[in-house]
Enzyme design. Structure first.
Site, PDB file in Angstrom:
ATOM      1  N   GLY A 220     -18.755  -0.967-105.766  1.00 37.64           N
ATOM      2  CA  GLY A 220     -19.021  -1.098-107.202  1.00 37.64           C
ATOM      3  C   GLY A 220     -18.223  -2.250-107.789  1.00 37.64           C
TER       4      GLY A 220
ATOM      5  N   ARG B  20     -23.390  -2.191-101.490  1.00 35.68           N
ATOM      6  CA  ARG B  20     -22.703  -1.116-100.765  1.00 35.68           C
ATOM      7  C   ARG B  20     -23.163  -1.104 -99.305  1.00 35.68           C
ATOM      8  NH1 ARG B  20     -22.340   1.902-105.932  1.00 35.68           N
ATOM      9  NH2 ARG B  20     -20.118   2.038-106.393  1.00 35.68           N
TER      10      ARG B  20
ATOM     11  N   ASP C 210     -12.261   2.020-101.312  1.00 41.88           N
ATOM     12  CA  ASP C 210     -12.062   2.778-100.082  1.00 41.88           C
ATOM     13  C   ASP C 210     -13.145   2.500 -99.029  1.00 41.88           C
ATOM     14  OD1 ASP C 210     -10.323   4.862 -98.907  1.00 41.88           O
ATOM     15  OD2 ASP C 210     -12.214   5.956 -98.771  1.00 41.88           O
TER      16      ASP C 210
ATOM     17  N   THR D  84     -10.893  -1.162-107.827  1.00 41.96           N
ATOM     18  CA  THR D  84     -11.787  -0.076-108.255  1.00 41.96           C
ATOM     19  C   THR D  84     -11.323   0.415-109.615  1.00 41.96           C
ATOM     20  OG1 THR D  84     -12.443   2.240-107.964  1.00 41.96           O
ATOM     21  CG2 THR D  84     -10.484   1.601-106.784  1.00 41.96           C
ATOM     22  N   ILE D  85     -12.300   0.692-110.486  1.00 43.74           N
ATOM     23  CA  ILE D  85     -11.905   1.273-111.770  1.00 43.74           C
ATOM     24  C   ILE D  85     -11.318   2.662-111.548  1.00 43.74           C
ATOM     25  CG2 ILE D  85     -13.609  -0.036-113.129  1.00 43.74           C
ATOM     26  CD1 ILE D  85     -15.211   2.658-113.361  1.00 43.74           C
ATOM     27  N   ASP D  86     -11.664   3.305-110.411  1.00 44.37           N
ATOM     28  CA  ASP D  86     -11.255   4.698-110.178  1.00 44.37           C
ATOM     29  C   ASP D  86      -9.752   4.859-109.889  1.00 44.37           C
ATOM     30  OD1 ASP D  86     -13.978   5.020-110.372  1.00 44.37           O
ATOM     31  OD2 ASP D  86     -14.300   5.513-108.262  1.00 44.37           O
TER      32      ASP D  86
ATOM     33  N   ASP E 251      -8.199   5.054-107.141  1.00 44.01           N
ATOM     34  CA  ASP E 251      -7.973   6.148-106.190  1.00 44.01           C
ATOM     35  C   ASP E 251      -7.583   5.677-104.779  1.00 44.01           C
ATOM     36  OD1 ASP E 251     -10.389   5.058-105.478  1.00 44.01           O
ATOM     37  OD2 ASP E 251     -11.551   6.907-105.590  1.00 44.01           O
TER      38      ASP E 251
ATOM     39  N   GLY F 178     -15.057   7.988-112.420  1.00 44.50           N
ATOM     40  CA  GLY F 178     -13.856   8.172-111.603  1.00 44.50           C
ATOM     41  C   GLY F 178     -14.129   8.882-110.284  1.00 44.50           C
ATOM     42  N   ARG F 179     -15.409   9.210-110.059  1.00 42.98           N
ATOM     43  CA  ARG F 179     -15.829   9.866-108.825  1.00 42.98           C
ATOM     44  C   ARG F 179     -14.942  11.073-108.492  1.00 42.98           C
ATOM     45  NH1 ARG F 179     -17.691   5.625-104.755  1.00 42.98           N
ATOM     46  NH2 ARG F 179     -19.737   5.773-105.706  1.00 42.98           N
TER      47      ARG F 179
ATOM     48  N   GLU G 201     -16.432  12.692-114.462  1.00 44.00           N
ATOM     49  CA  GLU G 201     -17.754  12.973-113.879  1.00 44.00           C
ATOM     50  C   GLU G 201     -17.681  13.878-112.645  1.00 44.00           C
ATOM     51  OE1 GLU G 201     -19.476   9.273-112.517  1.00 44.00           O
ATOM     52  OE2 GLU G 201     -17.733   8.790-111.298  1.00 44.00           O
TER      53      GLU G 201
ATOM     54  N   HIS H  36     -21.667   2.973-117.084  1.00 43.76           N
ATOM     55  CA  HIS H  36     -21.264   1.671-116.538  1.00 43.76           C
ATOM     56  C   HIS H  36     -20.636   0.714-117.538  1.00 43.76           C
ATOM     57  CE1 HIS H  36     -23.811   3.338-113.409  1.00 43.76           C
ATOM     58  NE2 HIS H  36     -23.203   2.518-112.575  1.00 43.76           N
ATOM     59  N   VAL H  37     -20.629   1.062-118.837  1.00 41.22           N
ATOM     60  CA  VAL H  37     -19.886   0.177-119.768  1.00 41.22           C
ATOM     61  C   VAL H  37     -18.419   0.121-119.364  1.00 41.22           C
ATOM     62  CG1 VAL H  37     -21.239   0.304-121.904  1.00 41.22           C
ATOM     63  CG2 VAL H  37     -19.571   2.034-121.465  1.00 41.22           C
ATOM     64  N   GLN H  38     -17.956   1.183-118.683  1.00 42.06           N
ATOM     65  CA  GLN H  38     -16.543   1.209-118.257  1.00 42.06           C
ATOM     66  C   GLN H  38     -16.255   0.185-117.169  1.00 42.06           C
ATOM     67  OE1 GLN H  38     -15.372   5.771-117.984  1.00 42.06           O
ATOM     68  NE2 GLN H  38     -17.554   5.472-117.726  1.00 42.06           N
ATOM     69  N   ARG H  39     -17.308  -0.295-116.518  1.00 46.76           N
ATOM     70  CA  ARG H  39     -17.131  -1.208-115.382  1.00 46.76           C
ATOM     71  C   ARG H  39     -17.454  -2.647-115.732  1.00 46.76           C
ATOM     72  NH1 ARG H  39     -20.107   1.426-110.422  1.00 46.76           N
ATOM     73  NH2 ARG H  39     -21.159  -0.570-110.351  1.00 46.76           N
TER      74      ARG H  39
HETATM   75  O1  F6P Z   1     -16.386   3.695-107.770  1.00 46.36           O
HETATM   76  C1  F6P Z   1     -16.689   3.160-108.998  1.00 46.36           C
HETATM   77  C2  F6P Z   1     -17.761   3.963-109.703  1.00 46.36           C
HETATM   78  O2  F6P Z   1     -17.987   3.397-110.978  1.00 46.36           O
HETATM   79  C3  F6P Z   1     -17.486   5.457-109.825  1.00 46.36           C
HETATM   80  O3  F6P Z   1     -16.585   5.752-110.869  1.00 46.36           O
HETATM   81  C4  F6P Z   1     -18.863   6.002-110.029  1.00 46.36           C
HETATM   82  O4  F6P Z   1     -18.957   7.341-109.604  1.00 46.36           O
HETATM   83  C5  F6P Z   1     -19.702   5.117-109.132  1.00 46.36           C
HETATM   84  O5  F6P Z   1     -18.974   3.912-108.970  1.00 46.36           O
HETATM   85  C6  F6P Z   1     -21.075   4.800-109.696  1.00 46.36           C
HETATM   86  O6  F6P Z   1     -21.802   4.136-108.726  1.00 46.36           O
HETATM   87  P1  F6P Z   1     -23.096   3.229-108.989  1.00 46.36           P
HETATM   88  O7  F6P Z   1     -22.610   1.878-109.367  1.00 46.36           O
HETATM   89  O8  F6P Z   1     -23.797   3.239-107.693  1.00 46.36           O
HETATM   90  O9  F6P Z   1     -23.855   3.850-110.129  1.00 46.36           O
END
Ligand code: F6P
Length: 344
Positions: free
Chosen positions: A13, A74, A105, A127-129, A131, A172-173, A224, A274-277
């Site tokens: 991501g 991916r 990861d 990663t925004i997560d 983790d 945040g998965r 989430e 996805h605005v968070q990303r």
């Molecule tokens: O790992 C980053 C992340 O934004 C997670 O927080 C989220 O669960 C996942 O990717 C969403 O994936 P996609 O971009 O495939 O919708």
């Protein structure tokens, strides 16, 4: 020095901070007389030999830009027909002395395995997560927390005006880092994270108590990946990506419905998604990404492969890729205890 040409790729991501890292790697490498080739769309680019040469011009003006100029995917070389074979072959064809893989990861998991098979690879965590193990922070996280905090601030005023419960679902998965940080920063009245199964009766009790003491609105932050006690995480789709990740989403609406039914308080749900990303990286993420990029090239200069650059305290260090991947860094329960002081 044996390294003359470095490849760089971004996988998984996207997140804010990828472009500052690509810029830092390119600028540092060029200043050391090393040429740089960008591999397009993560591992897919090396499998398919899809590349672009990077020079001063190509990385000019990208520091403040979100996303990645190299594209991402991916693609997992270990799940692709002859993927690993092709990566190894194209490493030679492209005359790469080293490859810097920027990823989370999954991407770094593949990087770690490829290093074990003899490729000169260095990892950069993103990663925004937040983790990934072995690093205090990954870039992307700070920006995501700022976006989520701003959203919570905005939800606050409308919640207060309408005397409602506002549920906000945050990415945040499998780790609740963004939810916990943004929840603390935004003054959430409840934060639900994957690390702590949700007891809905306790949540209702806490919100009712809050209303009893005169607060007629509440902010509930839900990661989430949060799950109700005894249940599995809620999936948006029953599909998996190439790395085997399920697509999470929907717990916010489930929690919102249950809260409204059990408390009688009008409830609305916002899914940030996805605005968070997307968008421009925060100053913190730009600096972290820059320091990571420079450190990655320094490792390559020392032929120190199989490492991931990392932040420990305020120092940029490195850790073996194999210790950084595989085990997720979940929320520190001492931090969650602090958040809990403000619940209800
Ligand atoms: O790992 C980053 C992340 O934004 C997670 O927080 C989220 O669960 C996942 O990717 C969403 O994936 P996609 O971009 O495939 O919708």
């Amino acid at each position: 020095m044996s390294v003359k040409k470095i490849g760089v790729l971004t996988g998984g991501g996207d997140c804010p901070g990828l472009n500052p890292t690509i810029r830092a790697i390119t600028r540092k490498a060029l200043s050391e007389g090393i040429s740089v080739v960008g591999i397009l769309n993560g591992w897919q680019g090396i499998v398919e030999q899809n590349t672009v040469d990077l020079d001063l011009k190509s990385v000019s003006g990208i520091l403040h830009k979100g996303g990645t100029i190299l594209g991402t995917s991916r693609t997992n070389p270990y799940k692709n027909e002859k993927g690993v074979e092709k990566v190894k072959k194209n490493f030679k064809v492209l005359k790469l002395d080293a490859l810097i893989a920027i990823g989370g990861d999954d991407t770094l998991g593949a990087a770690s395995k490829l290093y074990a098979e003899g490729l000169n690879i260095i990892g950069v965590p993103k990663t925004i997560d937040n983790d990934l193990s072995c690093t205090d922070f990954t870039f992307g996280f700070d920006t995501a927390v700022n976006v989520a905090t701003e959203a919570i601030d905005r939800l606050h005023t409308t919640a207060e005006s309408h005397h409602r419960i506002m549920v906000v679902e945050i990415m945040g998965r499998h780790a609740g880092w963004i939810a916990t940080y943004a929840g603390i920063a935004g003054g959430a009245d409840m934060i639900l994270i994957p690390e702590v199964p949700v007891d809905i009766n306790e949540v209702c009790k806490s919100l009712k108590k809050r209303h009893k003491r005169g607060k007629d609105f509440s902010i509930v932050v839900v990661a989430e990946g949060a799950k109700l006690k005894g249940e599995n995480p809620v999936l948006k789709k029953n599909a998996k990506d190439a790395f085997g990740n399920v697509l999470l989403g929907g717990i916010g609406h489930i929690i919102g419905k249950k809260l409204e039914e059990a408390t009688g308080f009008e409830t609305r749900v916002t899914v940030l998604g996805h605005v968070q990303r997307g968008g421009t990286p925060s100053a913190f993420d730009r600096v972290l990404a820059t320091r990571f990029g420079v450190k990655a090239v320094e490792l390559a200069l020392k032929d120190d492969f199989g490492q991931m650059v990392a932040l420990k305290g305020n120092k940029i260090v490195s850790a073996p890729l194999k210790s950084a991947v595989g085990t997720l860094k979940t929320v520190d329960m001492k931090l969650y205890e602090i958040a809990k002081i403000f619940f209800g």
